[in-house]
Design a protein around this motif. Structure first.
Motif, PDB file in Angstrom:
ATOM      1  N   PRO A  27      29.170  27.353 -15.516  1.00  0.00           N
ATOM      2  CA  PRO A  27      28.958  27.434 -16.967  1.00  0.00           C
ATOM      3  C   PRO A  27      27.798  28.365 -17.301  1.00  0.00           C
ATOM      4  CG  PRO A  27      29.244  25.160 -16.273  1.00  0.00           C
ATOM      5  CD  PRO A  27      29.173  25.999 -15.030  1.00  0.00           C
ATOM      6  N   GLU A 192      33.975   9.559 -24.092  1.00  0.00           N
ATOM      7  CA  GLU A 192      34.817  10.439 -23.280  1.00  0.00           C
ATOM      8  C   GLU A 192      35.328   9.685 -22.043  1.00  0.00           C
ATOM      9  OE1 GLU A 192      35.731  13.584 -23.631  1.00  0.00           O
ATOM     10  OE2 GLU A 192      34.497  14.264 -25.305  1.00  0.00           O
ATOM     11  N   TYR A 194      35.419  10.691 -19.032  1.00  0.00           N
ATOM     12  CA  TYR A 194      34.652  10.816 -17.797  1.00  0.00           C
ATOM     13  C   TYR A 194      33.480   9.849 -17.751  1.00  0.00           C
ATOM     14  CZ  TYR A 194      31.933  14.243 -20.567  1.00  0.00           C
ATOM     15  OH  TYR A 194      31.205  14.871 -21.536  1.00  0.00           O
ATOM     16  N   ARG A 207      22.192   5.928 -14.331  1.00  0.00           N
ATOM     17  CA  ARG A 207      22.822   7.100 -13.737  1.00  0.00           C
ATOM     18  C   ARG A 207      23.805   7.738 -14.730  1.00  0.00           C
ATOM     19  NH1 ARG A 207      22.984   8.487  -8.434  1.00  0.00           N
ATOM     20  NH2 ARG A 207      24.283  10.312  -8.117  1.00  0.00           N
ATOM     21  N   HIS A 211      22.895  11.366 -15.666  1.00  0.00           N
ATOM     22  CA  HIS A 211      23.707  12.314 -14.906  1.00  0.00           C
ATOM     23  C   HIS A 211      24.947  12.764 -15.664  1.00  0.00           C
ATOM     24  CE1 HIS A 211      21.207  11.255 -11.562  1.00  0.00           C
ATOM     25  NE2 HIS A 211      21.803  12.142 -10.814  1.00  0.00           N
ATOM     26  N   HIS A 212      25.406  11.920 -16.573  1.00  0.00           N
ATOM     27  CA  HIS A 212      26.687  12.243 -17.199  1.00  0.00           C
ATOM     28  C   HIS A 212      26.579  12.451 -18.699  1.00  0.00           C
ATOM     29  CE1 HIS A 212      29.102  11.599 -13.557  1.00  0.00           C
ATOM     30  NE2 HIS A 212      28.111  10.788 -13.255  1.00  0.00           N
ATOM     31  N   PRO A 215      23.458  15.596 -19.613  1.00  0.00           N
ATOM     32  CA  PRO A 215      23.827  17.005 -19.390  1.00  0.00           C
ATOM     33  C   PRO A 215      24.894  17.511 -20.365  1.00  0.00           C
ATOM     34  CG  PRO A 215      23.859  15.789 -17.327  1.00  0.00           C
ATOM     35  CD  PRO A 215      23.703  14.777 -18.415  1.00  0.00           C
ATOM     36  N   ASN A 216      25.655  16.583 -20.934  1.00  0.00           N
ATOM     37  CA  ASN A 216      26.685  17.014 -21.872  1.00  0.00           C
ATOM     38  C   ASN A 216      26.208  16.969 -23.314  1.00  0.00           C
ATOM     39  OD1 ASN A 216      29.302  17.592 -20.396  1.00  0.00           O
ATOM     40  ND2 ASN A 216      28.633  15.689 -19.437  1.00  0.00           N
ATOM     41  N   TRP A 218      22.944  18.325 -24.208  1.00  0.00           N
ATOM     42  CA  TRP A 218      21.762  19.137 -24.482  1.00  0.00           C
ATOM     43  C   TRP A 218      22.037  20.422 -25.252  1.00  0.00           C
ATOM     44  CZ3 TRP A 218      21.101  24.049 -22.501  1.00  0.00           C
ATOM     45  CH2 TRP A 218      21.978  24.418 -21.482  1.00  0.00           C
ATOM     46  N   THR A 219      23.284  20.892 -25.298  1.00  0.00           N
ATOM     47  CA  THR A 219      23.495  22.186 -25.970  1.00  0.00           C
ATOM     48  C   THR A 219      23.110  22.168 -27.448  1.00  0.00           C
ATOM     49  OG1 THR A 219      25.834  21.655 -25.931  1.00  0.00           O
ATOM     50  CG2 THR A 219      25.095  23.340 -24.437  1.00  0.00           C
TER      51      THR A 219
END
Lengths: 302, 317
Positions: A27, A192, A194, A207, A211-212, A215-216, A218-219
């Protein structure tokens, strides 16, 4: 096989998986490519980087001290004083250059502070919900109920006027922006598949959270952070202008503008250059932020 | 007997009004009972919204069941504490329907496959690495794929990654929630074959949830049919497809298309719509649409009982 079922054909051979070249389409690479294609993002980052360089290299750019006075008061721009001099005979170019340090410093620390506190609160509120969410969200609502600059003034008035208190005030008033953004993003990412998969794997909440989910999320925070940087620079200048931020003789742009008020007709350069510096910095961060928003927007991806 | 589900119920509250008052509830799973034997595949079919996915998730306690009992290898899953349940998940894995949504877009395939091993403390670094490579090989991907991100794969390949992830902890039961319905028909058979191969190799037990009757027929040993949150019929595959006892199953099977233009068949067309799960009909849930409805159906809920030879059905007929 009975009459009323469709036979599923299982004759298809597995397609051989071709040995492909070892290019990792991360990415990050995608991001760099999209970034370089985006004009306003590039222009914005050039402006931002120039200001960053100016701030870092300030002593090498100008040969004057920002407090050094000369006999030439309110002198128009000349070869000796590129941006002219102020009412105390100080070189405005030097002061604007050193002012960059203050503005970027305030922007960086205020915004990182609000991102850290806001994101953490938003993360907790969005992930756990319930009473934690209620308390945190009402706290954001309270902060947002005040006009932000008024709140900043109140905080500085309470803590005493200084640059660091102004920085703190700016950090506090920006917390709800990031907090609410984070909360809403967490709420959407949380549902989601995932995340469900992560839970089904037997991962602990911590975690999953770091971890999941994080990170998804921060944009939008990064985009808002860049735009918030611009606001923080303006807010710092506003507090400086009101005499609540940096104190003289600190070369803060807002303070410089305040000092130059009386001479606006006599010596407009005392006002123009700090003003242009504020405007350019804000423009740079806004262009960059808008560019990032376009790049991160999934609908823009081809 | 690997898994036993007894009177499983899952309701979701409907909240309304200013203060989120509970104004009603949706019954997604309504007293479902069945068992899964070790090494077999139990297919669970039903139309959209009949509660088959919720059943699968409730068994894994991804949705906390409202009531009922779930026994896995003689242990009651619902009695487990949070941490015990977390550890038990090693034996109960899940394959998801949408291969595009079920993989974290910010993780490389290697990390996706390694993480369950880390979480359950299986192996050290090099061992895990080896295991990930083996997993990739098992599902028909190669090592160079490990360093890629999910968005660089096709739907079928992503589903293979999802299967590899479910396999990574060497589970005993895999709940496959419509694992092929999001895939292209040509890819479906490949993935189904892969699942069948893996089942043989690792003696896996599948709870296979789907709405495609031909897919379920192909992969299942026994098939259960759900309607409006209830299990209406459950039998050996051939038994169910040849001699369906419940009128709903009969109607469902009559709707399967047959690729033969000369084939004349009797389609059972049901009238009306599926009732709202927020307001279930009294008695048998199917009675408002049943072509063979009797008076008793409107009052008494039929028991889900063995009609002989392990053929369960819930019907007054």
């Amino acid at each position: 096989m009975s009459a009323h079922t469709q036979p599923v054909t299982f004759t298809q051979p597995e397609p051989p998986i071709a040995p492909e070249k070892e290019i990792v389409e991360s990415p990050f690479r995608d991001f760099v490519r999209a970034f370089l294609r985006h004009r306003s993002a590039v222009i914005g980052s050039v402006i931002v980087l120039s200001f960053l360089l100016i701030a870092l290299l300030a002593p090498f750019i100008t040969s004057y001290e920002y407090t050094a006075r000369s006999q030439a008061l309110l002198q128009a721009p000349s070869v000796e004083h590129w941006f002219g001099t102020d009412e105390m005979g100080r070189d405005i170019f030097t002061r604007v250059i050193y002012g960059t340090r203050i503005s970027l410093w305030v922007g960086l620390f205020a915004i990182s502070g609000s991102i850290m506190v806001g994101s953490l609160l938003g993360l907790v509120a969005g992930f756990y919900g319930g009473w934690r969410d209620t308390i945190i969200s009402r706290f954001f609502d309270i902060l947002l109920a005040f006009p932000s600059i008024l709140l900043a003034i109140a905080i500085v008035a309470m803590l005493g006027r200084s640059l660091s208190n102004a920085l703190l005030a700016i950090a506090i008033i920006n917390i709800p922006t990031f907090g609410r953004l984070m909360r809403s993003k967490v709420l959407s990412v949380k549902s989601e598949d995932y995340i469900l998969a992560a839970r089904a794997m037997g991962m602990k909440n911590r975690r999953i959270l770091f971890h999941h989910i994080l990170p998804n999320c921060w944009t939008p925070i990064m985009v808002q952070g860049t735009l918030g940087f611009a606001t923080a620079v303006i807010e710092a200048a506003a507090l400086g202008f009101l005499g609540l931020g940096a104190q003289p003789p600190e070369p803060e742009w807002g303070t410089m503008l305040a000092d130059a008020r009386q001479y606006i007709q006599l010596a407009p350069w005392t006002m123009i250059f700090p003003g242009v510096a504020v405007a350019l910095t804000v423009l740079g961060f806004n262009l960059l932020g808008d560019g990032l928003r376009d790049i991160f927007d999934p609908r823009m991806k081809q | 007997m690997l898994l036993q589900v007894h009177n499983l119920r899952k309701t979701f509250p409907i909240r309304g009004g200013l203060f989120g008052k509970r104004t009603g509830e949706i019954t997604a799973v309504d007293e479902v009972s069945f068992f899964v034997k070790k090494g077999e595949t139990l297919g669970l079919v039903g139309e959209s919204g009949c509660g088959k996915s919720t059943t699968g998730r409730a068994i894994l306690r991804l949705h906390e069941p409202t009531s009922g009992e779930i026994t896995f290898e003689g242990r009651s899953l619902l009695a487990l504490g949070e941490e015990e349940m977390r550890k038990a998940r090693r034996d109960l894995q899940m394959i998801f329907q949408d291969p595009f949504a079920s993989l974290n877009p910010r993780q490389k395939v290697f990390d996706i496959l390694e993480e369950p091993l880390i979480v359950h403390g299986m192996g050290n670094g090099p061992e895990r690495k080896e295991q990930v490579q083996e997993l990739l090989h098992l599902v028909g991907l190669n090592q160079s794929h490990a360093m890629r991100y999910p968005h660089q794969f096709s739907g079928g390949q992503r589903q293979r990654i999802g299967i590899a992830r479910a396999l990574s902890t060497k589970p005993k039961l895999i709940v496959a929630d419509e694992p092929v319905s999001a895939l292209d028909v040509s890819i479906q058979s490949q993935v189904l074959n892969l699942m069948a191969d893996l089942q043989e190799k690792f003696e896996l037990t599948y709870l296979f949830i789907a709405h495609d009757l031909s897919v379920v027929k192909h992969i299942s040993d026994r098939v259960g049919v759900m309607y409006l949150g209830r299990l209406v019929e459950l039998a050996d595959r051939d038994d169910l497809y040849e001699k369906p006892l419940h009128p709903y199953t009969q109607a469902l099977l009559s709707a399967v298309p047959v690729p033969d233009p000369d084939f004349q068949k009797q389609r059972i067309i049901l009238s009306g719509d599926v009732p709202s799960p927020a307001n279930l009909p009294k008695g048998c849930a199917f009675h408002p649409r049943c072509p063979l409805v009797m008076d008793i159906c409107k009052e008494v809920r039929p028991e889900f009982t063995d009609q002989g030879g392990g053929h369960f059905s819930a019907c007054h007929l």
